[in-house]
Design a protein around this motif. Structure first.
Motif, mmCIF file in Angstrom:
data_model
loop_
_atom_site.group_PDB
_atom_site.id
_atom_site.type_symbol
_atom_site.label_atom_id
_atom_site.label_comp_id
_atom_site.label_asym_id
_atom_site.label_seq_id
_atom_site.Cartn_x
_atom_site.Cartn_y
_atom_site.Cartn_z
ATOM 1 N N ARG A 129 0.827 -1.210 0.000
ATOM 2 C CA ARG A 129 0.000 0.000 0.000
ATOM 3 C C ARG A 129 0.866 1.266 0.000
ATOM 4 N NH1 ARG A 129 -5.670 1.454 0.811
ATOM 5 N NH2 ARG A 129 -5.543 3.621 0.134
ATOM 6 N N ARG A 130 1.970 1.223 0.726
ATOM 7 C CA ARG A 130 2.877 2.381 0.813
ATOM 8 C C ARG A 130 3.376 2.781 -0.573
ATOM 9 N NH1 ARG A 130 8.413 3.695 1.977
ATOM 10 N NH2 ARG A 130 8.609 5.155 3.715
ATOM 11 N N ALA A 131 3.790 1.774 -1.356
ATOM 12 C CA ALA A 131 4.302 2.053 -2.702
ATOM 13 C C ALA A 131 3.188 2.540 -3.631
ATOM 14 C CB ALA A 131 4.953 0.800 -3.276
ATOM 15 N N LEU A 132 2.025 1.903 -3.548
ATOM 16 C CA LEU A 132 0.929 2.265 -4.441
ATOM 17 C C LEU A 132 0.337 3.632 -4.095
ATOM 18 C CD1 LEU A 132 -0.999 -1.102 -4.992
ATOM 19 C CD2 LEU A 132 0.714 -0.015 -6.449
ATOM 20 N N ASP A 133 0.274 3.949 -2.795
ATOM 21 C CA ASP A 133 -0.244 5.273 -2.404
ATOM 22 C C ASP A 133 0.664 6.390 -2.901
ATOM 23 O OD1 ASP A 133 -2.389 4.134 -1.194
ATOM 24 O OD2 ASP A 133 -2.051 5.013 0.788
ATOM 25 N N ALA A 134 1.974 6.153 -2.834
ATOM 26 C CA ALA A 134 2.923 7.149 -3.343
ATOM 27 C C ALA A 134 2.730 7.334 -4.845
ATOM 28 C CB ALA A 134 4.358 6.718 -3.038
ATOM 29 N N LEU A 135 2.541 6.239 -5.569
ATOM 30 C CA LEU A 135 2.281 6.314 -7.006
ATOM 31 C C LEU A 135 0.985 7.062 -7.283
ATOM 32 C CD1 LEU A 135 2.849 5.539 -9.957
ATOM 33 C CD2 LEU A 135 1.763 3.320 -9.497
ATOM 34 N N SER B 54 2.449 10.834 1.782
ATOM 35 C CA SER B 54 1.645 9.607 1.760
ATOM 36 C C SER B 54 2.382 8.457 2.440
ATOM 37 C CB SER B 54 1.271 9.230 0.325
ATOM 38 O OG SER B 54 2.388 8.755 -0.394
ATOM 39 N N LYS B 55 3.706 8.415 2.289
ATOM 40 C CA LYS B 55 4.493 7.358 2.933
ATOM 41 C C LYS B 55 4.516 7.547 4.453
ATOM 42 C CE LYS B 55 7.493 6.410 -1.043
ATOM 43 N NZ LYS B 55 8.846 6.601 -1.631
ATOM 44 N N ILE B 56 4.668 8.803 4.904
ATOM 45 C CA ILE B 56 4.625 9.104 6.340
ATOM 46 C C ILE B 56 3.272 8.673 6.923
ATOM 47 C CG2 ILE B 56 4.487 11.004 8.023
ATOM 48 C CD1 ILE B 56 6.620 12.452 6.256
ATOM 49 N N LEU C 168 -6.762 -3.811 -2.067
ATOM 50 C CA LEU C 168 -5.971 -3.624 -0.849
ATOM 51 C C LEU C 168 -6.762 -2.891 0.229
ATOM 52 C CD1 LEU C 168 -2.334 -2.701 -1.914
ATOM 53 C CD2 LEU C 168 -3.061 -4.677 -0.604
ATOM 54 N N SER C 169 -7.621 -1.969 -0.201
ATOM 55 C CA SER C 169 -8.430 -1.212 0.758
ATOM 56 C C SER C 169 -9.341 -2.130 1.547
ATOM 57 C CB SER C 169 -9.272 -0.151 0.044
ATOM 58 O OG SER C 169 -8.445 0.869 -0.464
ATOM 59 N N GLU C 170 -9.861 -3.153 0.860
ATOM 60 C CA GLU C 170 -10.703 -4.133 1.532
ATOM 61 C C GLU C 170 -9.914 -4.791 2.661
ATOM 62 O OE1 GLU C 170 -13.957 -5.035 0.596
ATOM 63 O OE2 GLU C 170 -13.900 -3.266 -0.650
#
Length: 231
Positions: A92-98, A205-207, A161-163
């Motif tokens: 999720r960390r990587a995808l949220d940053a994207l 977003s990563k923080i 992933l949100s699920e």
């Protein structure tokens, strides 16, 4: 066993889906707690249905990782573990940053206005709402950013992933000492996207994810410590 959840019939959905959604929500919100046994007869009587849709729902919940089958015990609500949390948040960390980087390029003026409104509504929810309301406001805010990517494949991945994230997010949101941090983190993300600053948006977003991970792991360890004391 959690007794507060009820089945809400939906004339547009098959009974098995209604039962699945009911049990799933009960697990995600903690009405059915980690380690709790799911007894078909009890659930069938409680929800006023036969055992067949209960059995089908439990099978689907097992596929989602929300339920595990224990030899000679049957179905149980899966534990929230550090490993399962880290696995989800690592992706999720990587995808949220994207997502925020793409949103910086593609978000519309109307969507930035919606994002600001969502930040305000989330802050209002933390002051006046219960955990379910706050969680819904949090999801709504992040959904604006995800939709702004205009990337259907990414949207599908995030939704999946949100699920899996909802269960952890709910644990995080129940900790009201974190609410001010969440409000500030959302503001940082919004300001970065508004100014089309990809680097700051990705960092914010990563923080946001890292702080969730630290808080939830602390809760998991505290609950595990309490369980050991009570044995």
């Amino acid at each position: 066993m959690g007794e507060n959840f009820t089945v809400n019939m939906d004339e547009f959905l098959p009974l098995r889906d209604v039962v699945f959604n009911t049990l799933r929500k009960a697990i995600l919100t903690g009405e059915l707690k980690p380690g709790e046994r799911l007894m078909e007869i009890h659930l069938a009587n409680k929800l006023g249905v036969s055992r067949t849709p209960i059995r089908e729902a439990i099978r689907k919940l097992e596929l989602e990782g929300l339920v595990i089958m224990i030899p000679r015990r049957g179905a149980e609500v899966a534990q929230i573990t550090e490993k399962s949390l880290k696995d989800v948040l690592e992706v999720r960390r990587a995808l949220d940053a994207l997502c925020v980087e793409l949103a910086c390029d593609r978000i519309s003026t109307e969507e930035t206005e919606q994002l600001k409104k969502a930040c305000d509504e989330f802050e209002h929810a933390t002051k006046n709402g219960d955990a379910t309301t706050i969680a819904a406001a949090d999801v709504a805010l992040h959904d604006i950013i995800v939709q702004a990517t205009r990337n259907q494949r990414l949207i599908q991945l995030i939704n999946n992933l949100s699920e899996q994230m909802y269960r952890y997010r709910f644990e995080y949101i129940k900790d009201d000492s974190r609410h001010d941090n969440l409000v500030e983190e959302h503001r940082m993300i919004y300001e970065s996207v508004l100014h089309r600053d990809k680097q700051k948006a990705a960092e914010a977003s990563k923080i946001h994810i890292d702080n969730q991970e630290q808080s939830i792991i602390a809760q998991i360890r505290m609950e595990q410590g309490n369980d050991k004391k009570n044995r």
